[in-house]
Motif scaffolding. Structure first.
Motif, PDB file in Angstrom:
ATOM      1  N   ALA A 242       0.834  -1.213   0.000  1.00 50.62           N
ATOM      2  CA  ALA A 242       0.000   0.000   0.000  1.00 50.62           C
ATOM      3  C   ALA A 242       0.863   1.256   0.000  1.00 50.62           C
ATOM      4  N   MET A 243       2.049   1.155  -0.610  1.00 44.99           N
ATOM      5  CA  MET A 243       2.977   2.284  -0.626  1.00 44.99           C
ATOM      6  C   MET A 243       3.367   2.606  -2.061  1.00 44.99           C
ATOM      7  N   ALA A 259       3.174 -14.013   0.541  1.00 43.58           N
ATOM      8  CA  ALA A 259       2.035 -13.600  -0.276  1.00 43.58           C
ATOM      9  C   ALA A 259       1.902 -12.097  -0.115  1.00 43.58           C
ATOM     10  N   VAL A 260       1.697 -11.397  -1.193  1.00 46.95           N
ATOM     11  CA  VAL A 260       1.492  -9.956  -1.144  1.00 46.95           C
ATOM     12  C   VAL A 260       0.009  -9.670  -1.335  1.00 46.95           C
ATOM     13  N   ILE A 261      -0.553  -8.910  -0.404  1.00 52.09           N
ATOM     14  CA  ILE A 261      -1.962  -8.523  -0.438  1.00 52.09           C
ATOM     15  C   ILE A 261      -2.031  -7.060  -0.846  1.00 52.09           C
ATOM     16  N   THR A 262      -2.751  -6.783  -1.909  1.00 46.96           N
ATOM     17  CA  THR A 262      -2.864  -5.396  -2.370  1.00 46.96           C
ATOM     18  C   THR A 262      -4.172  -5.218  -3.119  1.00 46.96           C
ATOM     19  N   SER A 267      -1.824  -1.912 -10.019  1.00 42.54           N
ATOM     20  CA  SER A 267      -0.983  -2.676 -10.940  1.00 42.54           C
ATOM     21  C   SER A 267       0.498  -2.413 -10.717  1.00 42.54           C
ATOM     22  N   ASP A 268       0.852  -1.218 -10.258  1.00 45.88           N
ATOM     23  CA  ASP A 268       2.263  -0.900  -9.997  1.00 45.88           C
ATOM     24  C   ASP A 268       2.811  -1.754  -8.854  1.00 45.88           C
ATOM     25  N   ILE A 269       2.019  -1.912  -7.788  1.00 43.00           N
ATOM     26  CA  ILE A 269       2.424  -2.739  -6.648  1.00 43.00           C
ATOM     27  C   ILE A 269       2.433  -4.212  -7.045  1.00 43.00           C
ATOM     28  N   ILE A 304      -2.296 -15.933  -8.840  1.00 43.21           N
ATOM     29  CA  ILE A 304      -3.024 -14.717  -8.473  1.00 43.21           C
ATOM     30  C   ILE A 304      -4.409 -15.126  -7.983  1.00 43.21           C
ATOM     31  N   ILE A 305      -4.761 -14.608  -6.803  1.00 41.79           N
ATOM     32  CA  ILE A 305      -6.064 -14.883  -6.199  1.00 41.79           C
ATOM     33  C   ILE A 305      -6.836 -13.571  -6.112  1.00 41.79           C
ATOM     34  N   VAL A 306      -8.069 -13.567  -6.559  1.00 37.83           N
ATOM     35  CA  VAL A 306      -8.938 -12.397  -6.440  1.00 37.83           C
ATOM     36  C   VAL A 306      -9.965 -12.670  -5.350  1.00 37.83           C
ATOM     37  N   VAL A 307     -10.102 -11.722  -4.404  1.00 40.90           N
ATOM     38  CA  VAL A 307     -11.045 -11.880  -3.299  1.00 40.90           C
ATOM     39  C   VAL A 307     -11.948 -10.656  -3.210  1.00 40.90           C
ATOM     40  N   ARG A 308     -13.087 -10.848  -2.599  1.00 41.84           N
ATOM     41  CA  ARG A 308     -14.059  -9.754  -2.488  1.00 41.84           C
ATOM     42  C   ARG A 308     -13.711  -8.810  -1.349  1.00 41.84           C
ATOM     43  N   ALA A 309     -13.129  -9.315  -0.275  1.00 42.55           N
ATOM     44  CA  ALA A 309     -12.888  -8.524   0.932  1.00 42.55           C
ATOM     45  C   ALA A 309     -11.884  -7.396   0.686  1.00 42.55           C
ATOM     46  N   ASP A 310     -11.858  -6.430   1.617  1.00 35.57           N
ATOM     47  CA  ASP A 310     -10.866  -5.363   1.529  1.00 35.57           C
ATOM     48  C   ASP A 310      -9.525  -5.861   2.044  1.00 35.57           C
ATOM     49  N   THR A 311      -8.506  -5.033   1.902  1.00 36.02           N
ATOM     50  CA  THR A 311      -7.138  -5.457   2.224  1.00 36.02           C
ATOM     51  C   THR A 311      -6.967  -5.774   3.709  1.00 36.02           C
ATOM     52  N   ALA A 312      -7.511  -4.921   4.582  1.00 34.45           N
ATOM     53  CA  ALA A 312      -7.346  -5.140   6.027  1.00 34.45           C
ATOM     54  C   ALA A 312      -8.023  -6.428   6.477  1.00 34.45           C
TER      55      ALA A 312
END
Length: 358
Positions: A242-243, A259-262, A267-269, A304-312
């Motif tokens: 998130a930076m 695992a990186v969660i973003t 796309s840059d991260i 790559i995994i796509v999830v519905r929840a927010d990052t936190a």
């Protein structure tokens, strides 16, 4: 036939780890080993039989070729609870002991895995303590290291008072390296003065504590977009992206097996994560990556995994997974066998059980 019952003071303390490690060691030394779980809480349907998920896993891993009904005879389901509350006589004791005798046939030893405390199952009119006494089991208590160590010590001492000579000893699990001397110099002598033998200290292990990608997908109800063949790979760390890109690259390069969660719109991260030692990319907000990101992930073999929840929320779920050690992967089974054989005092166990091989 000798029953060895594995109990714990707290939930998720490592009972499966000890069952697996001891069972594999006994088999390695030439003994015919059985497995039994009196009560299960994780129902699954296997071969048209309702049984317990962990019981199926451990019986298969230990190559116990017994009917599923005899390995875990009682499943706690909504239906069973309703019947219990209505006052129906469920004959749990008779059902359990009949299955136990069946599972024990032809075995030198049988590993029995409890739910936890000795009082577990009291509402079923057949507690773990009842089973231990009736089956004449020898017992090993395990507990995870926690800051409030008094609860662990209380549990071990209470077990000793209730079980007497049936208690083989206790094991400290998930111990931080900084607490090893404290356990060795303070806790073990204290327990010894109470007549309790410490059979082992198992440190926190990065491989045993890692989470298979498939469990992350299941826990997050996510959708895997590529590299399904990597689902058994293990994740040791979770990091949030998130930076800015420069900071992200420096941050991500410091940690491997992660695992990186973003956000799905970063796309840059995402690209920065793919250029560092990353094993999995988790995109939140149910936003899908661009074609270039997906193509790059496929090229280098990163799911790559796509999830519905927010990052936190996603991070919270993943960190909770890290606190629960699942052994349902081949690499973890191998590691569990190595760790338990190395850290558990099998010489003392074998002597107290009257076994010749050690």
């Amino acid at each position: 036939m000798i029953p060895i019952f594995i109990a714990s003071v707290s939930p998720f303390s490592g009972k499966n780890l000890i069952c697996l490690g001891i069972g594999l060691k006994l088999k390695k030394d030439g003994y015919n080993v059985g497995y039994f779980k009196p009560v299960g809480f994780s129902p699954v349907v296997v071969e048209n039989v309702i049984t317990d998920e962990d019981a199926v896993f451990l019986s298969k891993t230990l190559e116990v070729n017994e009917p599923l009904q005899s390995i875990c005879p009682v499943l706690v389901t909504d239906d069973l609870i309703k019947r219990l509350m209505s006052g129906e006589e469920l004959n749990i004791r008779q059902k359990t002991m009949t299955a136990f005798k069946e599972a024990s046939k032809g075995k030198d030893l049988i590993i029995a895995r409890g739910l936890g405390r000795l009082s577990a199952g009291t509402c079923l009119n057949f507690s773990e303590l009842d089973f231990i006494k009736e089956s004449n089991s020898k017992v090993i208590f395990v507990d995870k290291f926690q800051q409030h160590i008094v609860e662990t010590l209380d549990g071990f001492i209470y077990a000793s008072r209730m079980l007497g000579n049936q208690l083989l000893g206790v094991v400290f699990n998930l111990v931080p390296q900084t607490k090893l001397n404290y356990i060795r110099e303070i806790l073990i002598p204290f327990l010894k003065d109470k007549g309790i033998t410490t059979l082992g200290i198992i440190q926190k292990d990065p491989i045993l504590g890692a989470v298979p990608i498939k469990e992350i997908v299941n826990a997050l109800n996510g959708k895997i977009l590529c590299c399904e063949d990597k689902m058994e790979d293990l994740i040791e760390h979770f990091m949030i992206g998130a930076m800015n890109v420069e900071s992200a690259l420096s941050y991500f390069r410091k940690v491997a097996d992660k695992a990186v969660i973003t956000g799905g719109d970063r796309s840059d991260i995402q690209l920065a994560a793919l250029e560092t030692p990353t094993k999995c990319l988790i995109l939140t907000g149910e936003l899908y990556p661009g074609a270039s990101i997906l193509g790059r992930a496929q090229e280098i073999g990163i799911p790559i995994i796509v999830v519905r929840a927010d990052t936190a929320s996603t991070l919270e779920v993943c960190e909770n997974l890290s606190g629960y050690v699942s052994l349902h992967t081949r690499s973890k089974i191998t590691r569990a066998a190595e760790v338990v054989e190395r850290e558990i005092d099998f010489k003392t166990i074998y002597e107290r059980l009257g076994l010749s091989k050690s």
